[in-house]
Design a protein around this motif. Structure first.
Motif, PDB file in Angstrom:
ATOM      1  N   GLN A 524       0.831  -1.211   0.000  1.00  0.00           N
ATOM      2  CA  GLN A 524       0.000   0.000   0.000  1.00  0.00           C
ATOM      3  C   GLN A 524       0.863   1.256   0.000  1.00  0.00           C
ATOM      4  O   GLN A 524       0.567   2.236  -0.696  1.00  0.00           O
ATOM      5  CB  GLN A 524      -0.937  -0.007   1.203  1.00  0.00           C
ATOM      6  N   PRO A 775     -11.677   2.422   6.931  1.00  0.00           N
ATOM      7  CA  PRO A 775     -11.830   1.739   5.632  1.00  0.00           C
ATOM      8  C   PRO A 775     -13.221   1.154   5.425  1.00  0.00           C
ATOM      9  O   PRO A 775     -13.691   1.047   4.290  1.00  0.00           O
ATOM     10  CB  PRO A 775     -10.772   0.623   5.692  1.00  0.00           C
ATOM     11  N   THR A 778     -15.389   3.800   3.726  1.00  0.00           N
ATOM     12  CA  THR A 778     -14.984   4.359   2.424  1.00  0.00           C
ATOM     13  C   THR A 778     -16.037   4.139   1.344  1.00  0.00           C
ATOM     14  O   THR A 778     -16.423   5.097   0.648  1.00  0.00           O
ATOM     15  CB  THR A 778     -13.632   3.763   1.987  1.00  0.00           C
ATOM     16  N   GLN A 795      -2.357   6.736   7.000  1.00  0.00           N
ATOM     17  CA  GLN A 795      -3.410   5.923   6.402  1.00  0.00           C
ATOM     18  C   GLN A 795      -3.684   6.248   4.943  1.00  0.00           C
ATOM     19  O   GLN A 795      -4.581   5.659   4.338  1.00  0.00           O
ATOM     20  CB  GLN A 795      -4.704   6.074   7.209  1.00  0.00           C
ATOM     21  N   GLU A 798      -3.390   3.114   2.776  1.00  0.00           N
ATOM     22  CA  GLU A 798      -4.446   2.147   3.069  1.00  0.00           C
ATOM     23  C   GLU A 798      -5.780   2.578   2.453  1.00  0.00           C
ATOM     24  O   GLU A 798      -6.495   1.756   1.854  1.00  0.00           O
ATOM     25  CB  GLU A 798      -4.588   1.995   4.587  1.00  0.00           C
ATOM     26  N   ILE A 799      -6.152   3.843   2.589  1.00  0.00           N
ATOM     27  CA  ILE A 799      -7.440   4.311   2.064  1.00  0.00           C
ATOM     28  C   ILE A 799      -7.420   4.346   0.534  1.00  0.00           C
ATOM     29  O   ILE A 799      -8.423   4.009  -0.119  1.00  0.00           O
ATOM     30  CB  ILE A 799      -7.796   5.689   2.658  1.00  0.00           C
ATOM     31  N   ARG A 802      -8.043   0.899  -0.575  1.00  0.00           N
ATOM     32  CA  ARG A 802      -9.456   0.569  -0.392  1.00  0.00           C
ATOM     33  C   ARG A 802     -10.305   1.121  -1.537  1.00  0.00           C
ATOM     34  O   ARG A 802     -11.194   0.441  -2.057  1.00  0.00           O
ATOM     35  CB  ARG A 802      -9.931   1.128   0.947  1.00  0.00           C
ATOM     36  N   LEU A 837     -13.572  -6.271   4.381  1.00  0.00           N
ATOM     37  CA  LEU A 837     -12.176  -5.843   4.495  1.00  0.00           C
ATOM     38  C   LEU A 837     -11.260  -7.048   4.402  1.00  0.00           C
ATOM     39  O   LEU A 837     -11.625  -8.165   4.778  1.00  0.00           O
ATOM     40  CB  LEU A 837     -11.955  -5.139   5.842  1.00  0.00           C
TER      41      LEU A 837
END
Length: 839
Positions: A524, A775, A778, A795, A798-799, A802, A837
């Motif tokens: 990520q 997440p 999102t 983050q 990570e986002i 996602r 997730l």
């Protein structure tokens, strides 16, 4: 009476039961505001001189006499409480001012029955009013007869390192206030009270129920057992008592800012079915990890035979205290550089405890008896820990852990032991209860998880563990301390379980899950600089929330598409005056420069409510969160906002700078600021204007979104405040924090209405609250029409990852149905089913 001009023994001036001063039901006396001393509930009708000396003063109403002993001690003898109101009735004074009296000589007689019936209490005081120059030791707490030894005074050799105490003379002021701090007056808020009081010459104290404490003593303040929303009396005496009172009322009535890392709520105790090989506890910090369990034992003291030189031991303790202070100051500096406010609060409280007069006086008194500094310090801490643990407050009992931390640190300094644990990286630590400094040391050594027999989920260790990402279980019980050291275990903090005998397959499963999580994060991060496009090609901007240029630089390196929220409060807090226009312009320009060609949204000053400025005195408010804050404060003090807007108009390039207004509730507020921005731009000769947006953080703004969007360039939803205002739940309330969930259907309806209203005028909508960093949320936010997510810098990757897993069309189709679900839990369950997730 024995008197060598240094030592003096005072005899009992009355006959009757003896009480410690703190038990006197009068705050001025009980807190020591008038000085240290002792009380007697009289059984006789004559007050006698406790020593030879000169009569300094006789009260006009005959209820009190002050003597000066031959060694300089000034002793106030005060008959009863509130007896000044008798105006001399019932009293017959036998001496006059300036007269020389001998020990035991009668000073005044009183009508015992009359005074008892007409005053609040007959309890009478012997107060040493110039106690800074003397150490006082009670000789008896049993009932006494007139003339029996009562108190021993020793002239004190003043420590030049200890600041003098200002005598509380002159005007008095008092008022009542409800304590707003979550969990009551524990270590950190008590440290704020102490720090506030120290800024004034007046003496100040708090009174709660029948007990009082000086604001100079953290231990005494915590010992009052004040809970959240308990009402206390604040009393100040001295030349600046009015200013001191207002400052203390504000400090007590304003909750600490713990929004960044809200403490989890300890769940009710649930009777779980017994499982072989499993210990159940409370999750203090989430996570799942496997590794060897190693026990950490507290430091043990060698025997003490009590034949030490007091001066040597005092010096040794002083040196050890200074060493620990320096260590804590270094920790504080590191926390400041990281802008870790939670850690700063914890260790500021520890610094204050190291200077606490209750602890220091107790330790010095024990040293004076010939005990070693190690045992004196240990005994002083242990006594105060017992006081806190006996209070009917689990939170205050947890705060005793802070004292134990300082106990261990100072003992290590005294004994010269190295401050290091012999533990391998990846170990899971088991202990009775870890301290904050334990945790920092263990984290630096690479420890992977924490298990405690005692402790609580609201402790300072829990806060730090969450910040460090260390899984942590507390309240596991004493059985954890008997587990064989070195055994391979699984710490499932999310499930509140410690698995003592996991199968090889279970260990392998946990290790694989951990490795997969680490690898996924690495991937990520590698892809964080790439755009966040949904599978059907919709671009979502993933920005970062920051507070300074250093954080902005980290966000840019971490792949952020911009700054979605620059909290400008960092420039205004923790200082004695507001930053000038040049300093502000330089700070805002530094953030723009750090972000390369990316846009930066700068929120105008958002103080008031729970964020106070020392140089901007505001009236104490019963409910600050609903009071003068955000744009309301800017309207009340327009010079602050004008200065900020001037600075913002001069940063370059203007097209990358966006200005956002907090706490807007109606269109008129937005139009007023836009007009002001235009006027200031004309004054400065600036032709370009930065975009002007509105923060949607109160329900009124969400309901008026269409009208606001007509005059704003963008809208950004602050879900933290919007949640608490919509749900009527304080997000910092220990019993409600877990229910203040921004995925509640009511919140989702307000977000949907905001996006619909903005779209009618072609405006974009972002989310800069904590929900943007979740997440699970999102796909819902994208489905409702949000096109920008501003998250914590770590983050971003990570986002973005996602977003890339989602289909925007499907998000829109599924999100509408979520608005009709019964509550936040149902929404979360549906999200997990529609958009699971990765494990």
């Amino acid at each position: 009476m024995h008197n060598n001009n240094n030592d003096l023994t005072l005899s009992a001036p009355l006959a009757g039961p003896v009480l410690p001063l703190r038990s006197v039901p009068d705050p001025v006396f009980a807190t020591g505001a008038m000085g240290d001393g002792i009380a007697i509930d009289p059984l006789n009708d004559t007050l006698h001189a406790p020593c030879a000396g000169q009569v300094l003063q006789v009260a006009r109403t005959g209820h009190a006499v002050t003597l000066r002993a031959d060694n300089g001690a000034e002793v106030l003898l005060h008959l009863g409480l509130d007896t000044v109101g008798l105006k001399g009735e019932g009293f017959h004074v036998l001496v006059q001012e300036g007269q020389r009296v001998s020990a035991g000589q009668p000073l005044l007689r009183f009508d015992l029955d009359y005074v008892a019936q007409h005053c609040r209490s007959l309890i009478s005081l012997l107060i040493l009013t110039n106690g800074d120059a003397f150490d006082l030791r009670p000789l008896s707490l049993s009932p006494v007869k007139v003339g029996e030894p009562l108190l021993h005074l020793t002239r004190r050799v003043l420590d030049p390192a200890r600041p003098p105490v200002t005598e509380a003379l002159g005007e008095q002021a008092s008022a009542r206030v409800k304590v707003a701090h979550r969990g009551g007056l524990h270590a950190r808020p008590a440290a704020l009270v102490r720090q506030c009081a120290a800024g004034f010459a007046s003496q100040s104290h708090l009174t709660f129920k029948d007990k009082s404490a000086p604001c100079t003593s953290l231990v005494a303040l915590m010992g009052l057992g004040i809970g959240e929303q308990d009402e206390v009396q604040v009393s100040c005496q001295g030349a600046d008592c009015q200013a001191a009172l207002q400052a203390l009322l504000k400090t007590l009535g304003t909750a600490l800012d713990t929004h960044a890392h809200p403490a989890p709520v300890t769940a009710p105790v649930i009777q779980r079915p017994a499982e072989d090989g499993v210990l159940h506890g409370v999750c203090a910090a989430p996570g799942l990890i496997a590794g060897p369990l190693l026990r950490l034992d507290a430091l043990q003291l060698p025997p003490d035979h009590g034949q030490h030189q007091p001066e040597e031991q005092r010096q040794a303790l002083g040196a050890a205290l200074e060493q620990v202070r320096n260590d804590i100051r270094q920790t504080l500096e590191q926390a400041r550089q990281r802008r870790d406010q939670e850690e700063q609060d914890i260790f500021n409280a520890h610094l204050a405890l190291l200077e606490d007069p209750t602890l220091l006086d107790a330790a010095h008194a024990t040293i004076a008896q010939g005990r070693a500094a190690t045992h004196a310090w240990s005994a002083a801490i242990t006594e105060q820990c017992q006081v806190l643990q006996q209070l009917d407050s689990p939170l205050l009992a947890e705060r005793a852990n802070d004292l134990r931390d300082l106990q261990q640190r100072v003992l290590r300094a005294l004994l010269g032991e190295t401050w290091h644990y012999d533990l391998p990286p990846g170990a899971l630590v088991a202990a009775e209860e870890l301290t904050p400094s334990d945790l920092l040391q263990l984290s630096a050594q690479g420890v992977a998880g924490l298990c405690m027999a005692a402790g609580g989920a609201t402790s300072h260790v829990a806060i730090l563990a969450r910040g460090k990402g260390l899984p942590c279980l507390v309240a596991l019980g004493q059985e954890i301390l008997h587990v064989d050291s070195g055994r391979q275990v699984v710490l499932d903090a999310d499930g509140g379980r410690l698995e003592l005998a996991p199968s090889p397959q279970r260990l392998q499963q946990v290790m694989h899950a951990h490795e997969a999580r680490q690898q996924r994060r690495a991937v990520q991060q590698q892809q964080a600089r790439e755009p966040a496009l949904t599978q059907d090609g919709l671009s979502i901007e993933v920005a970062a929330n920051v507070a300074c240029s250093d954080e902005a630089r980290e966000a840019h390196l971490g792949g952020a598409d911009g700054i979605g929220l620059l909290r400008t409060e960092f420039l205004f807090v923790d200082r004695q005056h507001a930053p000038d226009e040049a300093e502000q312009r330089q700070a805002y320009q530094a953030v723009l420069d750090a972000m390369g060609d990316k846009p930066v949204i700068i929120r105008t000053i958002d103080v008031g409510g729970d964020k106070q400025l020392d140089y901007l005195p505001l009236p104490a408010e019963a409910n600050p969160v609903l009071g003068l804050r955000g744009i309301r404060l800017a309207q009340a003090r327009p010079e602050l906002l004008d200065q900020q807007l001037r600075a913002l108009l001069q940063v370059t390039p203007t097209e990358r700078c966006r200005v956002m207004l907090p706490m807007v509730t109606e269109v008129a507020e937005l139009l007023q600021i836009r007009q002001r921005l235009d006027a200031l731009a004309s004054e400065l000769g600036v032709s370009q204007r930065p975009e002007l947006g509105v923060m949607i953080e109160v329900p009124a703004a969400a309901l008026m979104a269409e009208h606001l969007a007509e005059h704003a360039d963008f809208l950004s939803i602050g879900t933290n405040d919007l949640s608490q205002y919509t749900l009527a739940m304080d997000r910092d309330h220990a019993g409600l924090a877990s229910r203040v969930d921004a995925l509640h259907p009511a919140l989702l309806r307000l977000i949907a209405q905001t996006c619909t209203g903005a779209a009618r005028h072609g405006r974009w909508v972002g989310v800069c609250g904590a929900l943007a960093s979740d997440p699970l949320a999102t796909p819902v936010l994208i489905g409702l029409g949000v096109s920008e997510l501003s998250v914590s810098p770590p983050q971003v990757g990570e986002i973005k990852d996602r977003v890339r897993q989602l289909d925007a069309r499907q998000c829109r189709q599924l999100s509408q149905a979520l608005l009709d679900l019964p509550g936040a839990a149902a929404v979360r369950q549906a999200c997990a089913q529609h958009w699971p997730l990765q494990p």
